[in-house]
Design a protein around this motif. Structure first.
Motif, short mmCIF file in Angstrom:
data_model
loop_
_atom_site.label_atom_id
_atom_site.label_comp_id
_atom_site.label_asym_id
_atom_site.label_seq_id
_atom_site.Cartn_x
_atom_site.Cartn_y
_atom_site.Cartn_z
N SER A 60 -20.92 -29.97 44.17
CA SER A 60 -20.72 -31.21 44.32
C SER A 60 -19.05 -31.33 44.13
CB SER A 60 -21.18 -32.04 43.11
OG SER A 60 -22.53 -32.09 43.49
N LYS A 61 -18.41 -32.18 45.15
CA LYS A 61 -16.87 -32.31 44.93
C LYS A 61 -16.64 -33.78 44.82
CE LYS A 61 -15.84 -28.38 47.64
NZ LYS A 61 -15.13 -27.89 48.97
N PRO A 62 -15.67 -34.29 44.03
CA PRO A 62 -15.27 -35.57 43.87
C PRO A 62 -14.53 -36.37 45.21
CG PRO A 62 -13.94 -34.45 42.70
CD PRO A 62 -15.05 -33.52 43.00
N GLU A 63 -14.45 -37.38 45.75
CA GLU A 63 -14.02 -37.52 46.82
C GLU A 63 -13.15 -38.70 46.66
OE1 GLU A 63 -17.23 -38.87 49.88
OE2 GLU A 63 -16.45 -37.20 50.86
N MET A 64 -13.62 -39.72 45.66
CA MET A 64 -12.60 -40.89 45.25
C MET A 64 -13.10 -41.32 43.98
SD MET A 64 -13.77 -44.01 47.55
CE MET A 64 -14.35 -43.22 49.15
N MET A 65 -12.50 -42.06 43.30
CA MET A 65 -12.71 -42.78 42.13
C MET A 65 -12.57 -44.20 41.99
SD MET A 65 -10.90 -40.20 39.15
CE MET A 65 -12.19 -40.40 37.76
N GLU A 66 -14.02 -44.98 41.76
CA GLU A 66 -13.67 -46.56 41.81
C GLU A 66 -13.75 -47.05 40.29
OE1 GLU A 66 -15.56 -48.20 45.63
OE2 GLU A 66 -16.83 -46.73 45.07
N GLY A 67 -12.91 -47.95 40.12
CA GLY A 67 -13.07 -48.47 38.96
C GLY A 67 -12.55 -50.12 38.68
N THR A 68 -12.46 -50.40 37.41
CA THR A 68 -12.05 -51.90 37.08
C THR A 68 -11.32 -51.91 35.83
OG1 THR A 68 -14.23 -52.46 38.06
CG2 THR A 68 -13.23 -54.16 36.66
N ILE A 146 -8.88 -61.37 33.68
CA ILE A 146 -9.21 -60.90 35.19
C ILE A 146 -9.93 -59.63 35.46
CG2 ILE A 146 -7.57 -62.92 35.97
CD1 ILE A 146 -5.72 -60.30 36.99
N GLU A 147 -10.34 -59.55 36.03
CA GLU A 147 -10.89 -58.27 36.82
C GLU A 147 -10.20 -57.57 38.05
OE1 GLU A 147 -15.06 -57.97 36.97
OE2 GLU A 147 -15.62 -58.35 34.72
N ILE A 148 -9.58 -56.38 37.78
CA ILE A 148 -9.00 -55.99 39.18
C ILE A 148 -10.05 -54.68 39.55
CG2 ILE A 148 -6.92 -55.03 40.21
CD1 ILE A 148 -5.48 -56.60 37.60
N PRO A 149 -10.70 -54.61 40.51
CA PRO A 149 -11.26 -53.52 41.26
C PRO A 149 -10.21 -52.70 41.84
CG PRO A 149 -11.79 -55.50 42.45
CD PRO A 149 -10.64 -56.08 41.22
N VAL A 150 -10.49 -51.36 41.51
CA VAL A 150 -9.44 -50.28 41.97
C VAL A 150 -9.94 -49.23 42.54
CG1 VAL A 150 -7.07 -51.23 40.57
CG2 VAL A 150 -8.86 -49.55 39.67
N LYS A 151 -9.38 -48.38 43.19
CA LYS A 151 -10.08 -47.24 43.94
C LYS A 151 -8.64 -46.32 43.81
CE LYS A 151 -12.14 -47.13 47.74
NZ LYS A 151 -12.56 -47.38 49.24
N ALA A 152 -9.11 -45.04 43.16
CA ALA A 152 -8.01 -43.74 43.40
C ALA A 152 -8.57 -42.97 44.33
CB ALA A 152 -8.06 -43.18 41.80
N MET A 153 -7.46 -42.61 45.24
CA MET A 153 -7.96 -41.72 46.35
C MET A 153 -6.93 -40.36 46.19
SD MET A 153 -7.63 -44.78 49.10
CE MET A 153 -6.28 -45.44 48.29
N LYS A 154 -7.29 -39.42 46.92
CA LYS A 154 -6.71 -38.18 46.94
C LYS A 154 -5.20 -38.23 47.05
CE LYS A 154 -10.81 -35.35 47.70
NZ LYS A 154 -11.41 -34.47 48.63
#
Length: 195
Positions: A60-68, A146-154
């Motif tokens: 398994s390999k990580p592709e991205m991370m999603e969070g808040t 407030i909630e800020i949805p974020v995504k971490a990419m490579k």
């Protein structure tokens, strides 16, 4: 150096964002705001090798991370983050609409354990994945967060996240510059900070 067997994350502070212009130029980090919660999860891609139609090996390999991020954000940061504009408007008026574009940025923070030990966190390639969202309640006893949805990419190093126990980092300039000049280059072994 003593290696701790356990680490109990307790809180986080010093959340900085480092806006990245469309040209790729990153500006120095500034405080993002005050946050009460930071959560995320990696999206995993599973690769399977089969033998005669039966799975025999998987990785398994990580592709991205999603969070808040949940908390309070500085107004100037929010405007830049969500792409608000004053173009063609009267002084003091800001607009958010179809021409607004969320910012790309790097994010750094400092996590702490229950004994005050710090761990630096860094995400070099992030974006906001949702629009402006709010909820206000009259007569509330707390200021709304407030909630800020974020995504971490490579990033350029094909990494999603960096972390370092502060006491383990030998190059103290790295610790000093983490929240102001964070980049995928500065964490490399052979990187030398400009004089």
């Amino acid at each position: 150096m003593t290696t701790k067997k356990e680490y109990f994350a307790y809180g986080f502070t010093n959340v900085h964002w480092h806006p990245i212009a469309a040209t790729g130029v990153k500006t120095p980090g500034v405080l993002f705001g005050e946050f009460s919660k930071f959560e995320g999860e990696a999206t995993i891609k599973t690769i399977t090798r089969k033998s005669e139609g039966v799975p025999v090996e998987e990785i398994s390999k990580p592709e991205m991370m999603e969070g808040t991020l949940t908390g309070h954000i500085h107004l100037a940061t929010a405007r830049e983050l969500y792409g608000l504009s004053t173009e063609g408007l009267k002084e003091g008026v800001w607009a958010y609409g179809s021409s607004s574009k969320t910012a790309n940025f790097a994010l750094t923070a400092e996590e702490q354990d229950m004994y005050g030990n710090g761990r630096l966190l860094g995400f070099a390639n992030m974006s906001v994945t949702g629009g402006i969202k709010w909820s206000l309640e009259n007569a509330s006893e707390e200021v709304a967060e407030i909630e800020i949805p974020v995504k971490a990419m490579k990033d350029a190093n094909k990494e999603l996240r960096y972390d370092a126990m502060i006491d383990d980092v030998i190059d103290k300039k790295t610790v000093e510059k983490w929240h102001t000049d964070f980049s995928p280059d500065m964490v490399k072994k052979d990187y030398v900070f400009p004089s």
